[in-house]
Design a protein around this motif. Structure first.
Motif, PDB file in Angstrom:
ATOM      1  N   LYS A  84       0.790  -1.208  -0.032  1.00  0.00           N
ATOM      2  CA  LYS A  84      -0.134  -0.056   0.097  1.00  0.00           C
ATOM      3  C   LYS A  84       0.771   1.235  -0.056  1.00  0.00           C
ATOM      4  O   LYS A  84       1.996   1.381   0.370  1.00  0.00           O
ATOM      5  N   ILE A  85       0.384   2.390  -0.345  1.00  0.00           N
ATOM      6  CA  ILE A  85       1.101   3.675  -0.461  1.00  0.00           C
ATOM      7  C   ILE A  85       1.658   3.760   0.983  1.00  0.00           C
ATOM      8  O   ILE A  85       2.829   4.287   0.738  1.00  0.00           O
ATOM      9  N   ALA A  86       1.207   3.684   2.108  1.00  0.00           N
ATOM     10  CA  ALA A  86       1.871   4.202   3.333  1.00  0.00           C
ATOM     11  C   ALA A  86       2.915   3.156   3.679  1.00  0.00           C
ATOM     12  O   ALA A  86       4.145   3.605   4.047  1.00  0.00           O
ATOM     13  N   PRO A  99       4.070  16.870   3.625  1.00  0.00           N
ATOM     14  CA  PRO A  99       2.837  16.647   2.842  1.00  0.00           C
ATOM     15  C   PRO A  99       2.002  17.562   2.017  1.00  0.00           C
ATOM     16  O   PRO A  99       2.180  18.786   2.660  1.00  0.00           O
ATOM     17  N   ASP A 128      -4.667  19.534   2.036  1.00  0.00           N
ATOM     18  CA  ASP A 128      -6.194  19.472   1.364  1.00  0.00           C
ATOM     19  C   ASP A 128      -6.458  20.367   0.548  1.00  0.00           C
ATOM     20  O   ASP A 128      -6.859  20.275  -0.514  1.00  0.00           O
ATOM     21  N   GLU A 183      -7.859   8.219  -5.413  1.00  0.00           N
ATOM     22  CA  GLU A 183      -7.441   8.048  -3.945  1.00  0.00           C
ATOM     23  C   GLU A 183      -5.973   7.673  -3.661  1.00  0.00           C
ATOM     24  O   GLU A 183      -5.535   8.253  -2.503  1.00  0.00           O
ATOM     25  N   ASP A 184      -5.499   6.601  -4.196  1.00  0.00           N
ATOM     26  CA  ASP A 184      -4.175   6.268  -3.912  1.00  0.00           C
ATOM     27  C   ASP A 184      -3.190   7.536  -4.137  1.00  0.00           C
ATOM     28  O   ASP A 184      -2.319   7.631  -3.304  1.00  0.00           O
ATOM     29  N   THR A 231      -3.352  10.144  -1.275  1.00  0.00           N
ATOM     30  CA  THR A 231      -2.748   9.676  -0.405  1.00  0.00           C
ATOM     31  C   THR A 231      -1.447   9.707  -0.131  1.00  0.00           C
ATOM     32  O   THR A 231      -0.993  10.070   0.555  1.00  0.00           O
ATOM     33  N   SER A 232      -0.812   9.573  -1.528  1.00  0.00           N
ATOM     34  CA  SER A 232       0.496   9.850  -1.704  1.00  0.00           C
ATOM     35  C   SER A 232       1.182  11.176  -1.505  1.00  0.00           C
ATOM     36  O   SER A 232       1.921  11.429  -0.675  1.00  0.00           O
ATOM     37  N   LYS A 272      -0.335  13.281   0.166  1.00  0.00           N
ATOM     38  CA  LYS A 272      -0.746  13.773   1.677  1.00  0.00           C
ATOM     39  C   LYS A 272       0.299  13.042   2.629  1.00  0.00           C
ATOM     40  O   LYS A 272       0.523  13.412   3.735  1.00  0.00           O
ATOM     41  N   THR A 273       1.291  12.294   2.007  1.00  0.00           N
ATOM     42  CA  THR A 273       2.469  11.737   2.622  1.00  0.00           C
ATOM     43  C   THR A 273       3.716  12.627   2.378  1.00  0.00           C
ATOM     44  O   THR A 273       4.496  13.116   2.932  1.00  0.00           O
ATOM     45  N   GLU A 297      -0.381   3.112  -7.099  1.00  0.00           N
ATOM     46  CA  GLU A 297       0.065   2.213  -5.847  1.00  0.00           C
ATOM     47  C   GLU A 297       0.976   1.476  -6.391  1.00  0.00           C
ATOM     48  O   GLU A 297       1.910   1.186  -5.913  1.00  0.00           O
TER      49      GLU A 297
END
Length: 196
Positions: free
Chosen positions: A19-21, A45, A48, A64-65, A68-69, A71-72, A176
Motif C-alpha cells: 500500500k502507499i503508506a 505532505p 487538502d 485516492e491512492d 494518499t501519496s 498527503k504523505t 500505488e
C-alpha cells in the motif's frame, strides 16, 4: 531483489504489492542511510487545500491512492533532481506546470491529426488532457496518471508519455502499484520477503 519497473506479464493480482503508506515507510527508512539518493529529499505532505486547488485547475478528481501519496510526500524537493528511473517526482506546482504546458500545445492544435501507438487499455491520443503528469525527465517526457483509459485499461493506470516517440506504454495498473515497484527498485526490497 531488484524489480524492473516495466509492465509485468504476471497477473496484477499475483504481483507483490505494498500500500502507499507501506511503500513510503520503506523508502523513508532506507533513505535514512542513503540521504542523497533523492536529490533534496522529499517534500512535506501536500495540504487538502493544495490538492483541492490542483483538482480544480485540472478539472479532474484524482485517484485516492495518488491523493494518499500527496498527503504523505508532495513530490521531491529538487524538481530537477532525478531518482525514479531517471525522472523526478513532481510536486503539486510541478504537476500543474507540466499539464498546463501540454494543455497549451493541445489547445493550439499542434497535435491535431496525430495518433500514438499505445499499449492495450491506453487511448491512441498523442496527449490526452486527462493524462496527469506525475514525473518529468527534463527532456519533455513524463509519466502520467491516466484518467481516461481505453477499453481494457483502468482509471488511474500509469502511462509513459514520450514527446518525440509515438509509443504509449502502460507501465502500471495504478499509482500505488507503480510506487511499490519504484521502492522495490530503488531499495532492492523484496516485498514477498517483507510480507512474510
Amino acid at each position: 531483489m531488484t524489480i524492473e519497473a516495466k509492465h509485468s506479464t504476471e497477473p496484477e493480482s499475483m504481483q507483490p504489492h505494498m500500500k502507499i503508506a507501506e511503500s513510503w515507510s520503506c523508502l523513508n527508512a532506507w533513505l535514512q542511510s542513503m540521504p542523497d539518493a533523492i536529490p533534496g529529499g522529499l517534500n512535506a505532505p501536500a495540504s487538502d487545500d493544495e490538492i483541492q486547488i490542483l483538482e480544480g485547475a485540472l478539472g479532474v478528481k484524482l485517484p485516492e491512492d495518488f491523493i494518499t501519496s500527496l498527503k504523505t510526500h508532495g513530490g521531491q524537493v529538487d524538481q530537477d533532481g532525478v531518482c525514479f528511473e531517471g525522472e523526478s517526482l513532481l510536486d503539486v506546482k510541478g504537476i500543474l506546470n507540466e499539464w498546463t504546458c501540454w494543455r497549451e500545445i493541445v489547445v493550439d492544435g499542434l497535435f491535431d491529426g496525430m495518433t500514438s501507438d499505445p499499449d492495450d487499455g491506453v487511448k491512441d491520443d498523442w496527449f490526452n488532457l486527462k493524462w496527469i503528469p506525475i514525473t518529468k525527465n527534463g527532456m519533455g517526457d513524463c509519466l502520467c496518471i491516466d484518467l481516461d483509459p481505453a477499453p481494457g485499461g483502468t482509471v488511474g493506470q500509469v502511462v509513459r508519455m514520450l514527446h518525440d516517440d509515438d509509443r504509449r506504454e502502460r507501465v502500471a495498473a495504478s499509482f500505488e502499484e507503480w510506487l511499490c515497484r519504484m521502492v522495490m527498485d530503488i531499495t532492492g526490497l523484496d516485498v514477498e520477503e517483507q510480507q512474510k
